[in-house]
Structures are given as C-alpha cells and as structure tokens.
Design a protein around this motif. Sequence first.
Motif, mmCIF file in Angstrom:
data_model
loop_
_atom_site.group_PDB
_atom_site.id
_atom_site.type_symbol
_atom_site.label_atom_id
_atom_site.label_comp_id
_atom_site.label_asym_id
_atom_site.label_seq_id
_atom_site.Cartn_x
_atom_site.Cartn_y
_atom_site.Cartn_z
ATOM 1 N N THR A 1 2.826 15.378 24.898
ATOM 2 C CA THR A 1 3.490 15.471 23.598
ATOM 3 C C THR A 1 3.642 16.927 23.209
ATOM 4 O O THR A 1 2.902 17.779 23.668
ATOM 5 C CB THR A 1 2.747 14.693 22.481
ATOM 6 O OG1 THR A 1 3.589 14.626 21.323
ATOM 7 C CG2 THR A 1 1.432 15.344 22.109
ATOM 8 N N ASP A 2 4.624 17.177 22.376
ATOM 9 C CA ASP A 2 4.831 18.523 21.851
ATOM 10 C C ASP A 2 4.706 18.517 20.320
ATOM 11 O O ASP A 2 5.027 19.484 19.662
ATOM 12 C CB ASP A 2 6.186 19.084 22.274
ATOM 13 C CG ASP A 2 7.334 18.189 21.867
ATOM 14 O OD1 ASP A 2 7.099 17.167 21.213
ATOM 15 O OD2 ASP A 2 8.472 18.516 22.205
ATOM 16 N N ARG B 1 12.796 17.202 23.712
ATOM 17 C CA ARG B 1 11.374 17.024 23.421
ATOM 18 C C ARG B 1 10.969 15.655 23.946
ATOM 19 O O ARG B 1 11.796 14.751 24.021
ATOM 20 C CB ARG B 1 11.120 17.108 21.916
ATOM 21 C CG ARG B 1 11.556 18.432 21.324
ATOM 22 C CD ARG B 1 11.337 18.485 19.845
ATOM 23 N NE ARG B 1 9.905 18.545 19.555
ATOM 24 C CZ ARG B 1 9.421 18.554 18.311
ATOM 25 N NH1 ARG B 1 10.224 18.482 17.276
ATOM 26 N NH2 ARG B 1 8.114 18.616 18.106
ATOM 27 N N GLU B 2 9.676 15.502 24.275
ATOM 28 C CA GLU B 2 9.247 14.230 24.839
ATOM 29 C C GLU B 2 7.763 13.995 24.596
ATOM 30 O O GLU B 2 6.957 14.911 24.685
ATOM 31 C CB GLU B 2 9.542 14.211 26.340
ATOM 32 C CG GLU B 2 9.260 12.892 27.014
ATOM 33 C CD GLU B 2 9.734 12.896 28.454
ATOM 34 O OE1 GLU B 2 10.672 12.144 28.751
ATOM 35 O OE2 GLU B 2 9.155 13.643 29.267
ATOM 36 N N SER B 3 7.418 12.740 24.312
ATOM 37 C CA SER B 3 6.037 12.286 24.199
ATOM 38 C C SER B 3 5.893 11.040 25.060
ATOM 39 O O SER B 3 6.761 10.167 25.029
ATOM 40 C CB SER B 3 5.681 11.979 22.746
ATOM 41 O OG SER B 3 5.733 13.156 21.960
ATOM 42 N N GLU C 1 9.845 13.502 15.362
ATOM 43 C CA GLU C 1 8.471 13.725 14.916
ATOM 44 C C GLU C 1 7.951 12.541 14.110
ATOM 45 O O GLU C 1 6.802 12.142 14.246
ATOM 46 C CB GLU C 1 8.365 15.029 14.133
ATOM 47 C CG GLU C 1 8.544 16.225 15.040
ATOM 48 C CD GLU C 1 7.853 17.470 14.547
ATOM 49 O OE1 GLU C 1 7.110 17.407 13.547
ATOM 50 O OE2 GLU C 1 8.058 18.513 15.190
ATOM 51 N N ARG D 1 11.675 10.293 23.277
ATOM 52 C CA ARG D 1 12.269 11.594 23.534
ATOM 53 C C ARG D 1 13.375 11.906 22.547
ATOM 54 O O ARG D 1 14.019 11.020 22.007
ATOM 55 C CB ARG D 1 12.757 11.720 24.969
ATOM 56 C CG ARG D 1 13.826 10.812 25.365
ATOM 57 C CD ARG D 1 14.203 10.934 26.847
ATOM 58 N NE ARG D 1 15.509 10.336 27.003
ATOM 59 C CZ ARG D 1 16.575 10.936 27.450
ATOM 60 N NH1 ARG D 1 16.508 12.166 27.886
ATOM 61 N NH2 ARG D 1 17.726 10.314 27.490
ATOM 62 N N GLU E 1 15.410 16.030 15.315
ATOM 63 C CA GLU E 1 14.058 16.573 15.496
ATOM 64 C C GLU E 1 13.094 15.964 14.468
ATOM 65 O O GLU E 1 11.975 15.586 14.808
ATOM 66 C CB GLU E 1 14.075 18.089 15.354
ATOM 67 C CG GLU E 1 14.883 18.796 16.410
ATOM 68 C CD GLU E 1 14.049 19.375 17.518
ATOM 69 O OE1 GLU E 1 12.808 19.326 17.441
ATOM 70 O OE2 GLU E 1 14.654 19.874 18.473
#
Length: 141
Positions: free
Chosen positions: A138-139, A52-54, A108, A68, A104
């Motif tokens: 972002t996710d 995941r990455e922002s 977040e 990430r 995770e």
Amino acid sequence: MTVVAEALKPLPALHAQFGPPRVILSATGRTDIMPEQIEAFRFNLLAGKTLRESVINGTDGTPDLIIRCASYIDPVTRVVRYAVDYWSVLDYYAIDTTVRAVSEAMYEGVVRGEFAAPTLRLDLGRFTRGLASFYDVTDVI
C-alpha cells in the motif's frame, strides 16, 4: 488550483465541484455506461497505467484483493480518465472521473474503508499496525 490543493479537499467538495464519479464496471451489472461497452472499458482499464495500488495477498501468495488508482483511455471519447479499480475474490467494481485529484481522494477512501470494514476474512495479525500490516502492498499511510 494545483492538483495537490484539490486532493486536500474533502471528497464531497470534490464531487460538488467536478461531479459524481461514473460506475464503469460492477459485479452487479449496474453501470453508468452502455452494456455493450463494458468489455471495451474493462480492456482499456486493465491496459491503463497504475498510479497507486494496495494489495492483500491470500495464504497461497496470490492477490485476494487489489485496489488501484489508474489512468486509462475512455474507449468511447478517447480522453484520459482516472479510475479506482476494486477487485477481490468476492466482488469487483470500477468508478472513474475526469480529474485525477478526485480519483486519488476516492482511492484513499476505498483503501481506508476496506481497513475500517474488511470484506475478507483475515487473521488478527493484519490489524496490529494499521494500514501497514493490513495490506501487503500500500502507499496510503
């Protein structure tokens, strides 16, 4: 229990169950690993798989901040670990754990924490629509 069920637990409960995260990289130099191992951890983390990455891009289009969640191979134990890798033009650090659900949840938390208390000077337009306008990528919703 499934990964999804674990990810729904609050972070303090996850830390109580699986242990606290380990600091593997830090701009301050304070880590939970041996100093001579830092470069090996940095290399393996950068070569790891981004899950995941922002990202916040600067005015020139290059990243000013990247957060990430990644999986990587611990260079000492040779087991898969999960890390939150935070890099900005002002600071960097990485924390890891053996459990993806914990990583995770930490990811977040860091993404939302950056929005709540930004470390970069940003124009007001980034704050108009929550996380969607704050980050270029972002996710987290």
